[in-house]
Structures are given as C-alpha cells and as structure tokens.
Design a protein around this motif. Structure first.
Motif, PDB file in Angstrom:
ATOM      1  N   GLU A   1       0.838  -1.204   0.000  1.00 16.65           N
ATOM      2  CA  GLU A   1       0.000   0.000   0.000  1.00 16.65           C
ATOM      3  C   GLU A   1       0.872   1.252   0.000  1.00 16.65           C
ATOM      4  O   GLU A   1       0.623   2.203  -0.742  1.00 16.65           O
ATOM      5  N   ARG A   2       1.917   1.248   0.800  1.00 14.35           N
ATOM      6  CA  ARG A   2       2.836   2.393   0.862  1.00 14.35           C
ATOM      7  C   ARG A   2       3.547   2.572  -0.481  1.00 14.35           C
ATOM      8  O   ARG A   2       3.702   3.693  -0.968  1.00 14.35           O
ATOM      9  N   ILE A   3       3.966   1.470  -1.085  1.00 10.83           N
ATOM     10  CA  ILE A   3       4.635   1.533  -2.386  1.00 10.83           C
ATOM     11  C   ILE A   3       3.684   2.098  -3.440  1.00 10.83           C
ATOM     12  O   ILE A   3       4.054   2.972  -4.222  1.00 10.83           O
ATOM     13  N   ALA A   4       2.442   1.617  -3.441  1.00  8.66           N
ATOM     14  CA  ALA A   4       1.455   2.086  -4.416  1.00  8.66           C
ATOM     15  C   ALA A   4       1.183   3.577  -4.238  1.00  8.66           C
ATOM     16  O   ALA A   4       1.099   4.322  -5.224  1.00  8.66           O
ATOM     17  N   LYS A   5       1.048   4.022  -2.993  1.00 10.24           N
ATOM     18  CA  LYS A   5       0.801   5.446  -2.750  1.00 10.24           C
ATOM     19  C   LYS A   5       1.961   6.297  -3.254  1.00 10.24           C
ATOM     20  O   LYS A   5       1.751   7.356  -3.862  1.00 10.24           O
ATOM     21  N   ALA A   6       3.187   5.842  -3.011  1.00 13.01           N
ATOM     22  CA  ALA A   6       4.358   6.591  -3.469  1.00 13.01           C
ATOM     23  C   ALA A   6       4.417   6.624  -4.990  1.00 13.01           C
ATOM     24  O   ALA A   6       4.741   7.662  -5.586  1.00 13.01           O
TER      25      ALA A   6
END
Length: 106
Positions: free
Chosen positions: A91-96
């Motif tokens: 999720e963090r990777i996708a947001k970035a």
C-alpha cells in the motif's frame, strides 16, 4: 508541467540510458559465469548520478545529523533483506508510485 518535474524526468531517462549497457553486460556475464551465484555484486555511481544526488539534496555520508538516522535505517533494511524477514508494504509503495505519477502530470 513544472519545469523541475520535467528536469527530473529528463535526468531519470538519462540515468536509465546510462544503466542499460551495465544491465546488458550483467546478463552476458551471468551466461558466461554460470549465473549470479558465481559473481560478487558491485555498485559504482557515475559522476552524473553523483551530480543528480547533489542536485536533489541527497545527503552524503560525511554530513552528520539526519544521515545517521538514514544510515541506521538502511543497515536495518539490509539486515532484514539478507535474513529474509523484510516484508514490503504494498500500500505504501502504491501510494508513493501514484504520488510520483501525479507530480509528473502537473
């Protein structure tokens, strides 16, 4: 589109072009050396990469302060990766990734 975003995109493309011969050379050496287990990994930055890091404000190791915290985090991540306990946060990777894409669209 922001000028700084365009410059960043251009620099990223230039870095990708610089890395292409290295990737191809790595593939060829894997074929001749019997695979990645028979070679040591080595990383070196081109002068262009170092200039880009300086332009982006990436701290050097000589700079004290926050670079110590960053170094500790990097060492912790290295240890987790080597021991097989690192679990990426998708999720963090996708947001970035989305944030970067949005910035490039402006």
């Amino acid at each position: 589109m922001k000028v700084s975003t365009m410059i960043s995109s251009i620099k990223s493309m230039a870095q990708a072009r610089e890395m292409q011969p290295l990737r191809e050379r790595g593939k060829a050496s894997q074929k001749t050396e019997g695979g990645p287990e028979n070679r040591g990994d080595k990383v070196s930055l081109s002068s262009g990469s170092r200039d880009l890091m300086e332009a982006q404000g990436t701290p050097r190791q000589e700079n004290a302060g926050t670079s110590d915290l960053r170094s500790e985090r990097i060492e912790r991540l290295k240890h987790q990766i080597q021991s097989g306990t690192y679990v990426p946060d998708p999720e963090r990777i996708a947001k970035a990734m989305l944030a970067t894409h949005r910035e490039s669209m402006i």
